[in-house]
Design a protein around this motif. Structure first.
Motif, PDB file in Angstrom:
ATOM      1  N   LEU A  13      27.992 -14.739 -46.288  1.00 21.71           N
ATOM      2  CA  LEU A  13      28.449 -15.392 -45.055  1.00 21.71           C
ATOM      3  C   LEU A  13      28.440 -14.391 -43.901  1.00 21.71           C
ATOM      4  O   LEU A  13      28.124 -14.737 -42.755  1.00 21.71           O
ATOM      5  CB  LEU A  13      29.853 -15.969 -45.244  1.00 21.71           C
ATOM      6  CG  LEU A  13      29.967 -17.201 -46.149  1.00 21.71           C
ATOM      7  CD1 LEU A  13      31.430 -17.627 -46.283  1.00 21.71           C
ATOM      8  CD2 LEU A  13      29.125 -18.350 -45.631  1.00 21.71           C
ATOM      9  N   LEU A  14      28.769 -13.134 -44.207  1.00 20.71           N
ATOM     10  CA  LEU A  14      28.745 -12.087 -43.180  1.00 20.71           C
ATOM     11  C   LEU A  14      27.315 -11.744 -42.782  1.00 20.71           C
ATOM     12  O   LEU A  14      26.954 -11.766 -41.609  1.00 20.71           O
ATOM     13  CB  LEU A  14      29.441 -10.828 -43.701  1.00 20.71           C
ATOM     14  CG  LEU A  14      30.898 -10.923 -44.121  1.00 20.71           C
ATOM     15  CD1 LEU A  14      31.395  -9.556 -44.586  1.00 20.71           C
ATOM     16  CD2 LEU A  14      31.756 -11.433 -42.991  1.00 20.71           C
ATOM     17  N   LEU A  15      26.494 -11.403 -43.785  1.00 16.17           N
ATOM     18  CA  LEU A  15      25.151 -10.910 -43.491  1.00 16.17           C
ATOM     19  C   LEU A  15      24.260 -11.969 -42.861  1.00 16.17           C
ATOM     20  O   LEU A  15      23.392 -11.649 -42.042  1.00 16.17           O
ATOM     21  CB  LEU A  15      24.498 -10.385 -44.777  1.00 16.17           C
ATOM     22  CG  LEU A  15      25.103  -9.121 -45.381  1.00 16.17           C
ATOM     23  CD1 LEU A  15      24.391  -8.760 -46.676  1.00 16.17           C
ATOM     24  CD2 LEU A  15      25.044  -7.949 -44.402  1.00 16.17           C
ATOM     25  N   SER A  16      24.468 -13.235 -43.237  1.00 15.94           N
ATOM     26  CA  SER A  16      23.594 -14.292 -42.724  1.00 15.94           C
ATOM     27  C   SER A  16      23.991 -14.770 -41.336  1.00 15.94           C
ATOM     28  O   SER A  16      23.313 -15.620 -40.758  1.00 15.94           O
ATOM     29  CB  SER A  16      23.586 -15.485 -43.686  1.00 15.94           C
ATOM     30  OG  SER A  16      24.876 -16.054 -43.794  1.00 15.94           O
ATOM     31  N   THR A  17      25.061 -14.229 -40.788  1.00 13.90           N
ATOM     32  CA  THR A  17      25.491 -14.641 -39.446  1.00 13.90           C
ATOM     33  C   THR A  17      25.634 -13.429 -38.532  1.00 13.90           C
ATOM     34  O   THR A  17      26.474 -13.415 -37.630  1.00 13.90           O
ATOM     35  CB  THR A  17      26.826 -15.412 -39.514  1.00 13.90           C
ATOM     36  OG1 THR A  17      27.809 -14.627 -40.206  1.00 13.90           O
ATOM     37  CG2 THR A  17      26.660 -16.743 -40.235  1.00 13.90           C
ATOM     38  N   THR A  18      24.815 -12.414 -38.779  1.00 15.20           N
ATOM     39  CA  THR A  18      24.791 -11.255 -37.892  1.00 15.20           C
ATOM     40  C   THR A  18      23.403 -10.634 -37.965  1.00 15.20           C
ATOM     41  O   THR A  18      22.563 -11.054 -38.753  1.00 15.20           O
ATOM     42  CB  THR A  18      25.883 -10.238 -38.265  1.00 15.20           C
ATOM     43  OG1 THR A  18      25.996  -9.247 -37.243  1.00 15.20           O
ATOM     44  CG2 THR A  18      25.574  -9.558 -39.591  1.00 15.20           C
ATOM     45  N   TYR A  19      23.150  -9.634 -37.145  1.00 20.43           N
ATOM     46  CA  TYR A  19      21.826  -9.013 -37.094  1.00 20.43           C
ATOM     47  C   TYR A  19      21.687  -8.024 -38.249  1.00 20.43           C
ATOM     48  O   TYR A  19      21.959  -6.826 -38.110  1.00 20.43           O
ATOM     49  CB  TYR A  19      21.631  -8.267 -35.776  1.00 20.43           C
ATOM     50  CG  TYR A  19      21.542  -9.135 -34.544  1.00 20.43           C
ATOM     51  CD1 TYR A  19      21.648 -10.524 -34.605  1.00 20.43           C
ATOM     52  CD2 TYR A  19      21.364  -8.572 -33.287  1.00 20.43           C
ATOM     53  CE1 TYR A  19      21.560 -11.316 -33.468  1.00 20.43           C
ATOM     54  CE2 TYR A  19      21.265  -9.353 -32.135  1.00 20.43           C
ATOM     55  CZ  TYR A  19      21.380 -10.724 -32.234  1.00 20.43           C
ATOM     56  OH  TYR A  19      21.294 -11.496 -31.118  1.00 20.43           O
ATOM     57  N   SER A  20      21.247  -8.487 -39.384  1.00 19.33           N
ATOM     58  CA  SER A  20      21.048  -7.614 -40.540  1.00 19.33           C
ATOM     59  C   SER A  20      19.676  -7.896 -41.134  1.00 19.33           C
ATOM     60  O   SER A  20      19.298  -9.064 -41.313  1.00 19.33           O
ATOM     61  CB  SER A  20      22.136  -7.831 -41.602  1.00 19.33           C
ATOM     62  OG  SER A  20      21.968  -9.085 -42.235  1.00 19.33           O
ATOM     63  N   ASN A  21      18.928  -6.837 -41.450  1.00 24.07           N
ATOM     64  CA  ASN A  21      17.597  -7.066 -42.016  1.00 24.07           C
ATOM     65  C   ASN A  21      17.662  -7.551 -43.458  1.00 24.07           C
ATOM     66  O   ASN A  21      16.653  -7.987 -44.020  1.00 24.07           O
ATOM     67  CB  ASN A  21      16.722  -5.814 -41.895  1.00 24.07           C
ATOM     68  CG  ASN A  21      17.257  -4.624 -42.674  1.00 24.07           C
ATOM     69  OD1 ASN A  21      18.268  -4.711 -43.360  1.00 24.07           O
ATOM     70  ND2 ASN A  21      16.580  -3.496 -42.563  1.00 24.07           N
ATOM     71  N   GLU A  22      18.850  -7.509 -44.071  1.00 24.22           N
ATOM     72  CA  GLU A  22      18.997  -8.082 -45.410  1.00 24.22           C
ATOM     73  C   GLU A  22      18.699  -9.582 -45.418  1.00 24.22           C
ATOM     74  O   GLU A  22      18.274 -10.124 -46.445  1.00 24.22           O
ATOM     75  CB  GLU A  22      20.417  -7.839 -45.946  1.00 24.22           C
ATOM     76  CG  GLU A  22      20.676  -6.443 -46.455  1.00 24.22           C
ATOM     77  CD  GLU A  22      20.945  -5.435 -45.357  1.00 24.22           C
ATOM     78  OE1 GLU A  22      20.948  -4.226 -45.636  1.00 24.22           O
ATOM     79  OE2 GLU A  22      21.156  -5.873 -44.195  1.00 24.22           O
ATOM     80  N   VAL A  23      18.937 -10.255 -44.287  1.00 22.66           N
ATOM     81  CA  VAL A  23      18.662 -11.692 -44.211  1.00 22.66           C
ATOM     82  C   VAL A  23      17.185 -11.961 -44.458  1.00 22.66           C
ATOM     83  O   VAL A  23      16.813 -12.868 -45.218  1.00 22.66           O
ATOM     84  CB  VAL A  23      19.081 -12.251 -42.833  1.00 22.66           C
ATOM     85  CG1 VAL A  23      18.768 -13.736 -42.736  1.00 22.66           C
ATOM     86  CG2 VAL A  23      20.559 -12.018 -42.582  1.00 22.66           C
ATOM     87  N   LEU A  24      16.332 -11.181 -43.825  1.00 22.61           N
ATOM     88  CA  LEU A  24      14.893 -11.335 -44.001  1.00 22.61           C
ATOM     89  C   LEU A  24      14.442 -10.785 -45.352  1.00 22.61           C
ATOM     90  O   LEU A  24      13.587 -11.373 -46.023  1.00 22.61           O
ATOM     91  CB  LEU A  24      14.172 -10.614 -42.859  1.00 22.61           C
ATOM     92  CG  LEU A  24      12.695 -10.941 -42.618  1.00 22.61           C
ATOM     93  CD1 LEU A  24      12.498 -12.426 -42.365  1.00 22.61           C
ATOM     94  CD2 LEU A  24      12.166 -10.126 -41.440  1.00 22.61           C
ATOM     95  N   TYR A  25      15.043  -9.682 -45.770  1.00 27.70           N
ATOM     96  CA  TYR A  25      14.608  -9.045 -47.015  1.00 27.70           C
ATOM     97  C   TYR A  25      14.891  -9.924 -48.227  1.00 27.70           C
ATOM     98  O   TYR A  25      14.071 -10.002 -49.151  1.00 27.70           O
ATOM     99  CB  TYR A  25      15.295  -7.690 -47.185  1.00 27.70           C
ATOM    100  CG  TYR A  25      14.885  -7.013 -48.476  1.00 27.70           C
ATOM    101  CD1 TYR A  25      13.598  -6.519 -48.622  1.00 27.70           C
ATOM    102  CD2 TYR A  25      15.761  -6.925 -49.556  1.00 27.70           C
ATOM    103  CE1 TYR A  25      13.190  -5.930 -49.817  1.00 27.70           C
ATOM    104  CE2 TYR A  25      15.366  -6.334 -50.738  1.00 27.70           C
ATOM    105  CZ  TYR A  25      14.083  -5.842 -50.866  1.00 27.70           C
ATOM    106  OH  TYR A  25      13.684  -5.280 -52.053  1.00 27.70           O
ATOM    107  N   ALA A  26      16.038 -10.587 -48.258  1.00 26.25           N
ATOM    108  CA  ALA A  26      16.378 -11.436 -49.407  1.00 26.25           C
ATOM    109  C   ALA A  26      15.332 -12.530 -49.600  1.00 26.25           C
ATOM    110  O   ALA A  26      15.027 -12.921 -50.737  1.00 26.25           O
ATOM    111  CB  ALA A  26      17.764 -12.048 -49.224  1.00 26.25           C
ATOM    112  N   LEU A  27      14.773 -13.040 -48.500  1.00 26.50           N
ATOM    113  CA  LEU A  27      13.727 -14.052 -48.596  1.00 26.50           C
ATOM    114  C   LEU A  27      12.487 -13.482 -49.284  1.00 26.50           C
ATOM    115  O   LEU A  27      11.926 -14.115 -50.203  1.00 26.50           O
ATOM    116  CB  LEU A  27      13.372 -14.553 -47.193  1.00 26.50           C
ATOM    117  CG  LEU A  27      12.189 -15.515 -47.102  1.00 26.50           C
ATOM    118  CD1 LEU A  27      12.480 -16.805 -47.858  1.00 26.50           C
ATOM    119  CD2 LEU A  27      11.849 -15.810 -45.646  1.00 26.50           C
ATOM    120  N   PHE A  28      12.046 -12.298 -48.875  1.00 26.23           N
ATOM    121  CA  PHE A  28      10.845 -11.699 -49.471  1.00 26.23           C
ATOM    122  C   PHE A  28      11.091 -11.294 -50.924  1.00 26.23           C
ATOM    123  O   PHE A  28      10.189 -11.427 -51.765  1.00 26.23           O
ATOM    124  CB  PHE A  28      10.397 -10.493 -48.643  1.00 26.23           C
ATOM    125  CG  PHE A  28       9.903 -10.861 -47.276  1.00 26.23           C
ATOM    126  CD1 PHE A  28       8.988 -11.876 -47.097  1.00 26.23           C
ATOM    127  CD2 PHE A  28      10.364 -10.201 -46.148  1.00 26.23           C
ATOM    128  CE1 PHE A  28       8.528 -12.231 -45.836  1.00 26.23           C
ATOM    129  CE2 PHE A  28       9.918 -10.537 -44.878  1.00 26.23           C
ATOM    130  CZ  PHE A  28       9.001 -11.555 -44.726  1.00 26.23           C
TER     131      PHE A  28
END
Length: 500
Positions: free
Chosen positions: A144-159
């Motif tokens: 909930l934290l990472l997906s609502t802020t500027y974190s590259n983990e959001v994009l990385y988890a998809l890949f």
């Protein structure tokens, strides 16, 4: 009405995957939206609970959108996430006092990741357990934290999720289209987080371990070689740009040892290794090894001592470890503990059962004061990894190798709680595997247990909805302040607790 119900039932029967994708996406997005609406930092580009590289991402994205020429600087950060953020700025307009639209877009992306991950989780876990895993992914406080802020983990988890999906499909043979797609995804994942490139040996080890013996191996070697070649081809444009930048930097400092000009993604490997392995290292991010070398703690390629670490950082770090083996072992344990702190984060907007009182380490996500949850979950993870070596659960061994890859990266560099959160697509099935194996011995529990747990998870959606309809919760924070304005230094330790 009866006809509508009949058509709905027929659609659900004929298209269970489409239904599951829709449900997991919508429920995940709804929870993120409600969490964001109830957060006091919903308009800020960063979060109270996570700061990270937010400022760099925002500045880089603005420069990219405005096509602003700048002096060549070290390729220190992977470029794909700030490019993605810049694309959002182009589509939605540059920030005008609120980061809410961009945070909402990242929440949409992460919700799509949950839905995609459920698709291949269904293959290894079965429908019931995969829905429970999707519910845990959706309700994870860390996400909930990472997906609502500027974190590259959001994009990385998809890949990472897409990588696991394609590799799991390839045990009976990697199709040509899958080889091309895998190469592209691995390249994009490496441009998001550089260490993703070093996942290749682990993927190949899994294929060797779990390959269908009836599939001829020689044609498969060609296809896997094609996938690796395409991955490297994706990196070529950025590598050429890096070479030009490094040539320019070397030309500006002809009297200093030249920096290596062949850099696939970033130059931060050697200097990060030196910062992570020295007498002042703590296990987390600590820039003391650079700070003590002058330049006001900033990285300066014209500083001979800092330049030495950019080139010879691996030798410096390994030299210290060999001279101080006892301290090195203690440091490795500290890194491991910092990494496993990612398991201490709970569920829902209130981080149940760990709570919202804790600390935000430098360049890392919030870690609750109560960290007891990490210990039983660590035991479950170890049990799941052990079970993945057994024949009935052989597909899970890919996920064990992904976790092992991240563990080795952590031990070599910094222990980040967000580093564990980043591999949730691989982590959650391993955490659920012991329960799945136990329930398989009791057929009556096989369907009931995940169903009951999934229904219980829906309480977190009700909680988030209630919080979204009230005034945002207020928090207090304390930490090191700067000498001029008395403001908190965001890259240092920050203590956080809710106001009563």
């Amino acid at each position: 009405m009866r006809r509508l119900l009949l058509n709905t039932r027929q659609f659900c029967t004929r298209h269970p995957v489409a239904l599951g994708v829709s449900v997991t996406f919508l429920l995940s997005f709804l929870l993120r939206l409600l969490y964001l609406l109830g957060s006091p930092d919903r308009d800020w580009p960063f979060s109270i609970f996570f700061y990270g590289d937010t400022r760099f991402f925002h500045t880089y994205a603005l420069d990219w959108v405005r096509d602003r020429p700048a002096q060549a600087t070290l390729p220190y950060h992977p470029p794909l996430f700030p490019w993605f953020l810049g694309l959002l700025y182009q589509v939605l307009g540059e920030p005008q006092g609120s980061a809410f639209p961009y945070k909402l877009s990242l929440a949409v992306l992460n919700s799509a990741t949950v839905a995609l991950t459920w698709v291949w989780w269904r293959r290894v876990l079965g429908t019931g357990w995969s829905l429970l895993a999707a519910g845990l992914f959706s309700a994870s406080f860390g996400w909930l934290l990472l997906s609502t802020t500027y974190s590259n983990e959001v994009l990385y988890a998809l890949f990472l999720s897409a990588t696991c999906w394609l590799v799991l499909q390839s045990t009976r043979g990697l199709a040509w289209w899958a080889a091309v797609l895998l190469g592209i995804i691995m390249g994009l994942g490496s441009l998001t987080r550089a260490e993703h490139l070093y996942l290749w040996p682990f993927l190949l080890a899994y294929i060797a371990f779990d390959r269908d013996p009836q599939v001829p191996w020689k044609p498969q070697l060609v296809r896997w070689a094609l996938a690796v070649a395409i991955c490297l081809a994706v990196l070529v444009p950025w590598s050429l740009r890096n070479a030009r930048v490094l040539q320019e930097i070397n030309a500006r400092n002809p009297d200093l040892e030249p920096l290596p000009e062949l850099t696939l993604v970033t130059v931060y490997g050697p200097i990060n290794f030196a910062m992570a392995n020295n007498a002042r290292a703590t296990g987390g991010f600590t820039p003391d090894a650079v700070t003590q070398l002058g330049a006001n703690g900033n990285l300066d390629v014209a500083n001979p001592a800092q330049r030495h670490l950019l080139i010879h950082g691996y030798a410096e770090g390994l030299g210290w470890m060999s001279e101080h083996p006892g301290d090195a072992v203690n440091l490795l344990l500290s890194k491991l503990r910092r990494w496993l702190d990612g398991l201490s984060l709970g569920l829902g907007a209130s981080d149940f059962p760990s709570g919202l009182r804790g600390a935000r380490p430098p360049v890392d996500v919030f870690v609750p004061e109560s960290s007891w949850l990490s210990w039983p979950l660590t035991l479950l993870l170890l049990a799941g990894a052990a079970l993945s070596l057994r024949k009935p659960y052989r597909a899970f061994s890919l996920l064990t190798l992904v976790v092992l890859h991240r563990l080795l990266i952590t031990l070599a560099f910094f222990g980040y709680a967000r580093g564990l959160l980043a591999i949730f697509p691989a982590l959650l099935p391993l955490l659920l595997l012991p329960a799945k194996a136990l329930a398989s011995r009791r057929p009556s529990l096989t369907g009931r247990l995940p169903a009951l747990a999934t229904v219980a998870l829906l309480l977190f959606w009700l909680e988030a909805g209630a919080l979204a309809m009230r005034e945002p919760r207020a928090f207090s924070a304390s930490g090191t302040t700067d000498r001029t304005g008395g403001k908190l230094i965001q890259d240092d330790w920050v203590q956080i607790w809710p106001k009563t």
